[in-house]
Motif scaffolding. Structure first.
Motif, short mmCIF file in Angstrom:
data_model
loop_
_atom_site.label_atom_id
_atom_site.label_comp_id
_atom_site.label_asym_id
_atom_site.label_seq_id
_atom_site.Cartn_x
_atom_site.Cartn_y
_atom_site.Cartn_z
N ASP A 1 -2.48 32.77 9.00
CA ASP A 1 -1.05 32.83 9.47
C ASP A 1 -0.66 31.46 9.01
OD1 ASP A 1 -2.73 31.43 11.44
OD2 ASP A 1 -1.02 31.08 12.70
N LYS A 2 -1.45 30.55 8.59
CA LYS A 2 -0.90 29.34 8.03
C LYS A 2 -1.55 29.17 6.62
CE LYS A 2 -0.32 26.48 12.07
NZ LYS A 2 -0.58 25.30 12.92
N ILE A 3 -2.46 29.85 6.29
CA ILE A 3 -3.20 29.80 4.87
C ILE A 3 -3.30 31.18 4.08
CG2 ILE A 3 -5.16 29.08 3.66
CD1 ILE A 3 -5.89 27.14 5.92
N TYR A 4 -2.54 31.13 2.92
CA TYR A 4 -2.76 32.49 2.25
C TYR A 4 -3.72 32.34 1.18
CZ TYR A 4 -1.25 36.13 -0.75
OH TYR A 4 -1.20 37.10 -1.42
N ILE A 5 -4.63 33.61 1.20
CA ILE A 5 -5.53 33.59 0.07
C ILE A 5 -5.12 34.54 -0.74
CG2 ILE A 5 -7.95 33.98 -0.18
CD1 ILE A 5 -8.52 33.29 2.79
N ASP A 6 -5.14 34.29 -2.07
CA ASP A 6 -4.80 35.41 -2.98
C ASP A 6 -6.16 35.89 -3.72
OD1 ASP A 6 -4.22 36.64 -5.61
OD2 ASP A 6 -2.27 35.62 -5.65
N ASN A 7 -6.71 36.93 -3.25
CA ASN A 7 -8.05 37.58 -3.58
C ASN A 7 -8.16 37.93 -5.02
OD1 ASN A 7 -9.43 37.18 -1.06
ND2 ASN A 7 -7.98 38.85 -0.33
N VAL A 8 -7.03 38.08 -5.63
CA VAL A 8 -7.11 38.45 -7.20
C VAL A 8 -7.38 37.26 -8.06
CG1 VAL A 8 -5.56 39.55 -9.05
CG2 VAL A 8 -5.17 40.32 -6.70
N ASP A 9 -6.33 36.25 -8.02
CA ASP A 9 -6.68 34.94 -8.67
C ASP A 9 -7.44 33.82 -8.03
OD1 ASP A 9 -4.77 34.06 -7.35
OD2 ASP A 9 -3.14 33.52 -8.60
N LYS A 10 -8.08 34.22 -6.79
CA LYS A 10 -8.75 33.26 -5.97
C LYS A 10 -8.17 32.03 -5.95
CE LYS A 10 -11.90 36.27 -6.47
NZ LYS A 10 -12.30 37.34 -5.33
N THR A 11 -7.08 31.99 -5.49
CA THR A 11 -6.12 30.66 -4.97
C THR A 11 -5.97 30.85 -3.86
OG1 THR A 11 -4.06 31.66 -5.99
CG2 THR A 11 -5.28 30.31 -7.45
N ILE A 12 -5.57 29.68 -3.30
CA ILE A 12 -5.19 29.57 -1.87
C ILE A 12 -3.84 28.32 -1.66
CG2 ILE A 12 -5.90 28.39 0.61
CD1 ILE A 12 -8.77 28.83 -0.48
N SER A 13 -2.95 28.86 -0.82
CA SER A 13 -1.77 28.10 -0.46
C SER A 13 -1.40 28.22 0.75
CB SER A 13 -0.49 28.57 -1.33
OG SER A 13 -0.58 29.80 -1.06
N ARG A 14 -0.53 27.15 1.29
CA ARG A 14 0.13 27.49 2.56
C ARG A 14 0.95 28.68 2.74
NH1 ARG A 14 3.23 23.07 5.36
NH2 ARG A 14 4.52 23.19 3.48
N THR A 15 0.79 29.50 3.74
CA THR A 15 1.62 30.63 4.01
C THR A 15 3.15 30.39 3.70
OG1 THR A 15 -0.12 31.63 5.33
CG2 THR A 15 2.20 32.65 5.41
N VAL A 16 3.65 29.21 4.44
CA VAL A 16 4.89 29.17 4.25
C VAL A 16 5.28 28.77 2.92
CG1 VAL A 16 4.79 26.48 4.75
CG2 VAL A 16 7.12 27.53 5.22
#
Length: 248
Positions: free
Chosen positions: A209-224
């Motif tokens: 809910d707070k952390i967004y994982i992009d499984n395509v380019d293998k990157t992570i960001s804050r969901t907001v």
């Protein structure tokens, strides 16, 4: 010189009666102010320390209104409540930090409750208190064994890993990046908190809910941050498809 003593702690004892309260207040405010407060509220010192002030009626305290009382309250707190916090945590929390905590939580009990439930959030929610400072304080408290947190072994806990992750992602944003390579994120976490790195993947999965994982380019960001970027992109795309939006 024979036997000698080194002072480890020195303080004013909390007043227990009307005369002691009067003598103490005479030292920090005017005699008239002290007499006025004690006449209306004989237990005013305890009321201030416990933050039991909902029934304060300044119509009963001639010459003492909200602004003046705030200054008096601060003087009383500085002498008793803040010292109690420093003493409770055996110096792991400084007087300046105790003041910040008291300003936010308004009572010793609320401070203890916030630290017990989620010490990283309790400290990092205070302005200008970052993860590194909070982490140092929390580990110092744990090592001194002066206070028990809800989560045992904070040094290896998921709470610590979660706070570290959020800190690194926020730092990444402050550098102009909204996402970070997953491998690099783990490396950065390991540098700061190697003791709890084993909780890295678990924390990522539990905090979607707070952390967004992009499984395509293998990157992570804050969901907001991710959701904000998606919103902006969609708005621009919609405007680009509307020719009338660009007519000036």
């Amino acid at each position: 010189h024979g036997y000698q003593y080194k002072v480890k702690d020195i303080r004013i004892e909390r007043p227990t009666g009307i005369e002691q309260s009067k003598n103490f207040l005479y030292e920090i405010i005017s005699k008239q102010q002290a007499d006025t407060l004690l006449e209306a509220y004989p237990n005013i010192i305890d009321k201030i320390i416990k933050n039991d002030l909902s029934d304060m009626d300044f119509n009963k305290t001639k010459g003492i209104k909200d602004a003046t009382f705030s200054k008096i309250k601060h003087k009383v707190i500085s002498n008793f409540a803040l010292i109690d916090i420093v003493d409770q945590f055996k110096g792991s929390i400084s007087l300046a930090m105790a003041n910040k905590l008291y300003n936010k939580y308004a009572s010793i009990q609320k401070i203890k409750s916030a630290l017990y439930e989620n010490p990283y959030k309790a400290l990092c929610d205070i302005s200008r208190i970052g993860f590194k400072t909070a982490d140092s304080i929390i580990l110092s408290i744990e090592s001194s064994d002066c206070f028990k947190f809800k989560t045992a072994n904070m040094i290896t806990s998921k709470d610590r890993m979660r706070a570290c992750l959020e800190f690194i992602l926020e730092e990444n944003e402050s550098s102009g990046n909204t996402k970070i390579d997953a491998v690099q994120l783990r490396k950065n976490c390991f540098k700061l908190t190697p003791e709890c790195i084993s909780a890295f993947m678990e924390v990522l999965k539990e905090n979607n809910d707070k952390i967004y994982i992009d499984n395509v380019d293998k990157t992570i960001s804050r969901t907001v941050a991710h959701d904000t970027e998606v919103y902006i992109a969609n708005v621009l795309k919609e405007l680009n498809n509307r020719q009338d939006a660009w007519n000036v």
